[in-house]
Design an enzyme around this catalytic site. Structure first.
Site, PDB file in Angstrom:
ATOM      1  CB  SER A 145      40.883  37.306  38.767  1.00  0.00           C
ATOM      2  OG  SER A 145      42.121  37.995  38.624  1.00  0.00           O
ATOM      3  CE1 TYR A 158      39.686  39.294  44.224  1.00  0.00           C
ATOM      4  CE2 TYR A 158      41.640  39.021  42.853  1.00  0.00           C
ATOM      5  CZ  TYR A 158      40.320  39.398  42.996  1.00  0.00           C
ATOM      6  OH  TYR A 158      39.632  39.873  41.904  1.00  0.00           O
ATOM      7  CE  LYS A 162      37.754  37.127  42.007  1.00  0.00           C
ATOM      8  NZ  LYS A 162      36.330  37.316  41.677  1.00  0.00           N
TER       9      LYS A 162
END
Length: 254
Positions: A145, A158, A162
């Site tokens: 991401s 999160y 990534k």
């Protein structure tokens, strides 16, 4: 890329019944690959298989929670039984059970996010590499991401997971190159999916976010699927250890 550029190839795509995973399965399938799709719910698998078959794509579907060892092993064995081998792994599965100040995140949140988003991505790779080697090589693509480069507010754990995938790509690439396996990564920006709906559904967040974009719109899953298919094709035969950012022009790195 020709419509038969991946003919004869077998591709496992995790978390592939919706969003970016489904778009990747479509892009690989339309170029001739036999795609193996999966997600945790049988109803979602059945729906995705029916859609792909309606597009004349050769597809096998099964349930799989990549966080569970027995499910990962079942997914690989089913692929070998049904398709005879494995050439491509697209590791797309990810969870985000936390939204808020990073200092409010718990050990349980970190364990869950890192287990599914990072550890399972590596363990899936470890399972498929011997089978790719038997076929003379292959391709692994991790879906990271833009948050891996520039952590997003309220998505701290999160985002860190990534970032880890960027490192995993670089760590695996030189080792697996010896087996003619290329390892690359795609870092999408904000893409219109159910997974990103908490962001795309908030007008204030999106107005602020669009200021960073050169292309002033949210991306579509198909725009990621096409890049993944490119990385798995011979057109990308001299690319490994790389991350392609597909962000609409966000200035996330030099």
């Amino acid at each position: 890329m020709s419509q038969s550029s991946l003919a004869g190839k077998v591709a496992i795509v995790t978390a592939s019944t919706d969003g970016i995973g489904l778009a990747a399965a479509q892009a690989l399938g339309k170029r001739g690959a036999h795609v193996v799709v999966s997600s945790r719910r049988q109803a979602n698998v059945d729906k995705a298989v029916a859609l792909l078959q309606s597009e004349s794509i050769t597809v096998t579907g099964t349930t799989c929670n990549v966080g569970k060892e027995e499910d990962r092993e079942k997914l690989v064995q089913l692929t070998l039984d049904q398709c005879g081998g494995i050439d491509i792994l697209v590791s797309n599965a990810a969870v985000n059970p936390f939204f808020g100040n990073i200092m409010d995140s718990t050990e349980e949140v970190w364990d869950k996010i890192l287990s599914v988003n990072v550890t399972s991505a590596f363990l899936m790779t470890k399972l498929v590499v011997p089978h790719m080697t038997k076929r003379g090589g292959g391709n692994v693509v991790f879906v990271s991401s833009v948050a891996g480069y520039q952590p997003m507010q309220a998505l701290g754990p999160y985002s860190v997971s990534k970032t880890a995938l960027l490192g995993l790509t670089r760590a695996l690439a030189p080792e697996l190159a010896q087996s003619n396996i290329r390892v690359n990564c795609v870092a999408p920006g904000i893409i219109k999916t159910k997974f990103s709906s908490a962001l795309t559904g908030n007008e204030d967040i999106m107005d602020e976010f669009k200021k960073q974009l050169s292309i002033k719109r949210v991306g579509e899953p198909e725009e990621i699927g096409g890049v993944i298919a490119f990385l798995c094709s011979e057109d990308a035969s001299y690319i490994t250890g790389e991350t392609i950012t597909v962000t609409g022009g966000i200035g996330c790195r030099l």
